[in-house]
Design an enzyme around this catalytic site. Sequence first.
Site, mmCIF file in Angstrom:
data_model
loop_
_atom_site.group_PDB
_atom_site.id
_atom_site.type_symbol
_atom_site.label_atom_id
_atom_site.label_comp_id
_atom_site.label_asym_id
_atom_site.label_seq_id
_atom_site.Cartn_x
_atom_site.Cartn_y
_atom_site.Cartn_z
ATOM 1 C CG ASP A 134 0.682 -5.950 7.389
ATOM 2 O OD1 ASP A 134 0.365 -5.905 6.268
ATOM 3 O OD2 ASP A 134 1.741 -6.348 7.859
ATOM 4 C CB CYS A 188 -3.752 11.709 -7.027
ATOM 5 S SG CYS A 188 -3.456 10.598 -5.848
ATOM 6 C CB CYS A 198 9.551 6.427 -6.496
ATOM 7 S SG CYS A 198 9.887 4.775 -6.126
ATOM 8 C CB CYS A 214 8.905 -0.954 -3.610
ATOM 9 S SG CYS A 214 8.538 -0.137 -2.117
ATOM 10 C CB CYS A 240 11.271 3.563 1.362
ATOM 11 S SG CYS A 240 11.414 4.804 0.192
ATOM 12 C CB CYS A 247 1.594 12.296 -0.075
ATOM 13 S SG CYS A 247 -0.162 12.582 -0.808
HETATM 14 S S1 SF4 Z 1 1.821 12.416 -3.923
HETATM 15 FE FE1 SF4 Z 1 -0.119 12.011 -3.013
HETATM 16 S S2 SF4 Z 1 -1.617 13.317 -3.870
HETATM 17 FE FE2 SF4 Z 1 -0.033 13.263 -5.366
HETATM 18 S S3 SF4 Z 1 -0.022 11.858 -6.818
HETATM 19 FE FE3 SF4 Z 1 0.892 10.797 -5.068
HETATM 20 S S4 SF4 Z 1 -0.684 9.986 -3.629
HETATM 21 FE FE4 SF4 Z 1 -1.636 11.568 -5.186
HETATM 22 S S1 SF4 Z 2 8.302 3.334 -0.603
HETATM 23 FE FE1 SF4 Z 2 8.621 2.296 -2.600
HETATM 24 S S2 SF4 Z 2 7.227 3.184 -4.195
HETATM 25 FE FE2 SF4 Z 2 7.463 4.626 -2.126
HETATM 26 S S3 SF4 Z 2 9.059 5.891 -2.749
HETATM 27 FE FE3 SF4 Z 2 10.011 4.235 -1.552
HETATM 28 S S4 SF4 Z 2 10.913 2.855 -3.028
HETATM 29 FE FE4 SF4 Z 2 9.287 4.255 -4.298
#
Ligand code: SF4
Ligand code: SF4
Length: 375
Positions: A134, A188, A198, A214, A240, A247
């Site tokens: 990281d 995807c 988001c 973000c 977050c 996903c």
């Molecule tokens: S939710 Fe997962 S599979 Fe869908 S677009 Fe985002 S990263 Fe790709």
């Molecule tokens: S981590 Fe950032 S990009 Fe992902 S849903 Fe949360 S605000 Fe959006």
Amino acid sequence: MDLHQFKQDVIDYAHQIGIDSIGFTTADPFDELKQKLVDYHSKGYASGFEESDIQLRTEPKLSLPTARSIIAIAVGYPNKLKGAPRSRRGDRRGMFARASWGQDYHNLMRKRLDKLAEYIEERVPDVEMKSMVDTGVLSDRAVAERAGLGYTGRNGFVINPDLGTWTYLGEMLVSIPFPPDDPLIDSCGDCTMCVDRCPTGALVGNGQLNAQKCISFLTQTKGYLQDEYRYKIGNRLYGCDTCQQVCPRNRGINTQHDDIVLEPEILKPRLVPLLKMSNREFKNNYGHLAGAWRGKKPIQRNAIIALAHFKEETAIPDLQEVALTDPRPMIRGTAYWAIGQILGDEAKLFIEDHYNEEIEEVQQEMLKGLEMGRN
Ligand code: SF4
Ligand code: SF4
């Protein structure tokens, strides 16, 4: 030496020491990433937490001149908190993001990489290696992708077929020319769930993230949170997970390791006690989490904002005490703002009573609290 066999031995050993996925790539420069990073910085998307030297980020040999390969590793982390306490009216709770559950993953990954390095060194005593997790200069995600650990989804995470996006990533530069793996060919498809869900529109759509928007980044800043995001962060204290939770590639995945110990009371803590927590309490209770790296101030600020999000009237006496006594203007200002949000017009008297005692930046928050209040 048969490098194919040695590579297989390293893979087998890695699995014995709690590394879930391992891949190999060359130490060649990451030319594609170079262009992406230039673009990323010029658009103002960078968080400022990452290494800013693009040459260093994309040229492995600048970190280890003798490097011939990079070993990428992934360790899956859990995303379900068994026995999580409920957040209720009068007893509201905040949330740490899943990457911060358990002891700071930098240590966990370093231990695994150290063991792997010892194993390699036993077989090749004059090997040169350099590990990174990281905070290293290379991009963990670019390395993982090229080493075949997964493909980068629209949410910007590396999606591993077995672990999904719930992974800690790390890598090791090695002076041994291990045979490289092929990158995974996947995509995807038509899915755009993470982009659509988001809360702040931080995902640009092509796997790129505008870190300035973000929530994960915003929860870690130390100053006032910009107004437009105060009602978007909800009860998030650190990080977050929304774009990972939605996903579909993560469905049914919940990787466990014995050394990732989950403490529900710490990871989903009561908000009110966070407001007045001492440095010692913070260190004792939260110091071992990755989410503690920016200190207690951002977490306390986020806790105040979370109480405003919940309109938690029972927290008013504590918020008033913080507003009147906390030595940090940003915390006082945010507390006044939250009081205005929760009480609306009823907050007027309290705010007016103390307006002239405050410095200008806090006064601005006091006024904002009243203007943006619910009435
Ligand atoms: S939710 Fe997962 S599979 Fe869908 S677009 Fe985002 S990263 Fe790709
Ligand atoms: S981590 Fe950032 S990009 Fe992902 S849903 Fe949360 S605000 Fe959006």
